[in-house]
Write an enzyme that holds these catalytic residues in place. Structure first.
Site: not given
Length: 772
Positions: A625, A288, A191
């Site tokens: 996600s 994220h 990520d």
């Protein structure tokens, strides 16, 4: 007559036939003479806009060589350990890896002037590099080259859910309450990096639950800190250097046991934004990566604070698992005319997968886009990872509800859709004051967008006008000069909506939710006007007010908080749908999990690329996600309880125990397998599936042969021949793959579908089969 038929992966129950399970099945090891290696297709691939390519050489990966040598558990029938069974330190494997990399260097040298960015040996045999058209043509014809892949950037697939999933409850009988916590399973996150200081990743003795011993035996990873001041790629080239910038000092610990970064490909294409605050390290400047990591395996009992208010107590799905972060996604070109360049190249992701398996991870989460065709480097590497015993979870994509948009479609990957969860959540926002109209005077709750310009300190006042069309997904038919646009959420990106409003003259925008859920900080690429989101009910009231009289509003900076009721078991409108465009004989997605308004860790210091609020350690995000790490965490729970289960068996347990009481995004129409695969994950039942559908490397090679990938199977990685694979009894018809769901893309007449189940109860028995 042709028709399409899809069957869910459901538990076997009522009588039609008796199945006697064999618990002693072991993987079949394919041994093929080197003379049967097929020649590769040497036609050059399409030119890559990035100029970057991944070159795959003929010959086995190190993991598949370990299989052939009998060094990969369980092929040598040694006692299994949790998850990853690959030993990269074996003398034979170390020698093989050295030979593979020497061969790669020789091929690159023969073509001339090729700078190798990443060299891969364990899950993939090849390297990444920038190639000129002449070099591309030459290397494609090299006798030792199996394939050349154009490399392009892929995007991240952008509230606490343990209670909704039954992991904890007031009675103290949830899985977490019962000690099912993923103890010492290692979860790797591919990520945007990690924020090490977040309490979700702490090993401080704040409670017994967050006290950890040393990293599990066999862990070989590292904590690569890097520096804000410089960025050195894998080849040693300095990409950026500023001696005045401070060092990015952080340490890993016994919870966050590893952190690495891979950006050589990205930095060869885009200008990194280190001078604007990006981190030349594994530190997360996006939010994220921290979010997905804490969702999968963050600590339990973490109090989340937003805007100075406590908004919830967090726990990862596998709170006692260890975390290893692999930063492969980056931000660049913030001022570019087309907006910021951000994303993740296959070349960097492939290097991370290769390293993660060597490091010793047991589970990998990949909340990143991928191809809808089966032959990509990440699919190839994830197959070798699965062969080593590593479970691979990936996001289905955010292109729904349009049909046939699902990605990450390889059958050895767990592909995860997104849906909503039940519960209440605290929402932090600002006030929207109604100064005139049928609602005046009143104050509505609003959440500022993450992509718009800030609301002025004095507020922004103007008359409200309905966008025409109301979704604002294309150019507007009405003049909004000097007004604030009222827009409905849905059908297109928030960036498009706000840009279309600005093009029509609007000085601001109010977007109302199109479902009962709470408003949130709209994400995307930056836009030039401020915007806020409001509740669906408030949007309806404002619409009526505008239709009946002039309605003047003020967007303010006056902080507000409210509590929102989340309505569960609804498919997210953005969640990508089947049919699987590679083959309708494999149902994708596989499973759905919560992915809407998920509260988890974030990074307080980040570049503003449509991400999260600055200065906050936590954020609500949504997307597949967010759903994918729920399944990665579930895999860690199962791997911790059942160390001998393979990735295929873990996925089967998750799929065959799923529930199907889910509705489509409209909140009423029953959802179907193209929406949710087998259904919604049900953690407690998955621990006792009774029977599972097992699959091994031979099964997957048979699948690839049936997809026309004979050259890939034979010469690139596995040294196998499709004729021998078929003769060994492995199905090449995708519908016959021993998969936990059954799909037949086109059926004329009738077809017999075979499946083999394995008893994982240890006690055997007779099971009755029914097809609904």
């Amino acid at each position: 007559m042709k028709f399409k038929k899809y069957l869910l992966g459901i538990a076997l129950s009522t009588a039609l036939a008796s199945v006697y399970a064999n618990a002693d099945a072991s993987p079949y090891i394919i041994q093929v003479d080197a003379s049967k290696l097929a020649a590769a297709d040497t036609a050059p691939p399409a030119l890559a806009a990035s100029g970057m390519y991944i070159v795959e050489l003929k010959g086995a990966t190190a993991i598949n060589m370990a299989t052939k040598l009998g060094e990969l558990i369980p092929s040598n029938q040694m006692v299994m350990s949790v998850g990853n069974n690959y030993n990269a330190k074996s003398p034979k494997i170390e020698a093989y890896v050295a030979a593979v990399k020497a061969k790669q260097a020789a091929v690159a040298a023969e073509i001339g002037a090729i700078k190798v960015l990443h060299s891969y040996a364990h899950t993939f045999n090849g390297f990444s590099a920038r190639l000129s058209p002449a070099q591309l043509k030459a290397i494609s014809k090299h006798p030792d080259v199996a394939a050349v892949y154009p490399d392009e950037v892929h995007q991240l697939h952008t509230a606490n859910t343990p209670t909704f999933l039954g992991l904890v409850n007031d009675a103290g009988t949830g899985l977490h309450d019962s000690g099912v916590l993923g103890e010492d399973v290692i979860v790797g996150i591919l990520d945007s990096g990690v924020w090490p200081e977040n309490p979700s990743f702490s090993d401080a003795a704040t409670s017994p639950a967050n006290t950890y011993g040393p990293a599990p035996a066999g862990w070989a990873g590292e904590c690569n800190v890097g520096s804000v001041g410089s960025f050195v790629d894998e080849s040693g080239t300095v990409i950026y250097d500023d001696s005045t910038a401070p060092a990015d000092e952080f340490t890993c610990n016994n919870k966050l046991i590893g952190a690495r970064y891979f950006g050589s490909t990205f930095s060869s294409v885009y200008e990194m934004q280190f001078s604007l605050g990006a981190f030349a390290s594994a530190r997360d400047d996006d939010g994220h990566g921290s979010h997905t990591a804490s969702t999968a395996a963050g600590n339990a009992g973490v109090t989340a604070v937003l805007g100075g208010a406590e908004v919830g107590v967090l726990s990862g799905i596998a709170p006692r698992a260890r975390v290893a972060a692999y930063k492969v996604c980056w931000n660049a070109n913030y001022e570019a005319p087309t907006g910021p360049e951000r994303g993740c190249f296959f070349g960097d992701s492939l290097a991370a997968i290769d390293q993660a398996v060597v490091d010793g991870v047991d589970v990998l989460n990949y909340s990143i886009g991928n191809s809808q065709a089966i032959n990509t480097p990440v699919y190839n590497a994830s197959l070798s990872a699965a062969n080593a015993g590593v479970f691979f979870a990936a996001s289905a994509g955010n292109s729904g509800p349009t049909a046939a948009t699902v990605s990450n479609i390889a059958p050895w990957i767990a592909t995860v859709a997104a849906s909503t969860y039940d519960g209440t959540s605290a929402v932090i926002g600002t006030a929207l004051d109604v100064n005139s109209g049928s609602l005046a005077p009143s104050s509505l709750f609003a959440v500022p967008s993450a992509i718009g310009t800030p609301v002025p300190e004095a507020g922004l006042s103007a008359d409200l006008a309905l966008a025409n069309p109301i979704l604002a997904c294309g150019p507007l038919a009405n003049d909004l000069t000097g007004k604030i646009a009222l827009i409905s959420r849905g059908s297109c990106a928030f960036t498009d909506k706000l840009n279309n409003a600005a093009a029509a003259g609007a000085i601001g925008a109010v977007v109302y939710n199109n479902s009962p859920g709470a408003p949130f900080a709209m994400g995307g690429s930056p836009v030039g006007i401020p915007g806020v989101m409001i509740f669906q009910t408030d949007g309806a009231l404002l619409t009526d007010s505008v239709n009946n009289s002039t309605t003047n509003i003020t967007l303010t900076n006056r902080a507000q908080a409210t509590e929102a009721t989340e309505v569960g078991n609804i498919m997210a409108g953005f969640s990508s749908r089947g049919v699987n465009t590679q083959t309708g004989d494999i149902l994708k997605p596989d499973i759905t999990a919560p992915g809407v308004r998920i509260l988890a860790a974030s990074s307080p210091q980040q570049l503003q690329f449509g991400g999260n609020p600055q200065g906050e350690n936590f954020a609500y995000l949504q997307g597949t996600s967010m759903s994918s790490p729920h399944i990665a965490g579930m895999a860690a729970l199962l791997a911790g309880q059942y160390p001998t289960w393979t990735p295929a068996q873990i996925k089967s347990a998750i799929m065959t125990t799923a529930r199907q009481n889910i509705v489509k995004e409209n909140g009423t129409t029953p959802a179907d397998p193209f929406d949710f695969g087998a259904g919604h994950v049900a953690p407690a039942p998955s621990l006792n599936p009774g029977l599972v559908y097992s699959a091994n490397l031979g099964d997957y090679l048979g699948f690839l042969c049936g997809q026309g990938e004979a050259g890939l199977v034979s010469s690139a990685r596995f040294g196998a021949d499709c004729t021998d694979i078929a003769n060994a009894g492995f199905a090449t018809d995708a519908s016959q793959l021993n998969y936990p769901s059954i799909a037949i893309a086109e059926l004329a007449g009738s077809e017999t579908i075979s499946r083999t189940v394995t008893d994982v109860t240890g006690s055997g028995g007779t099971y009755n089969v029914v097809v609904d």
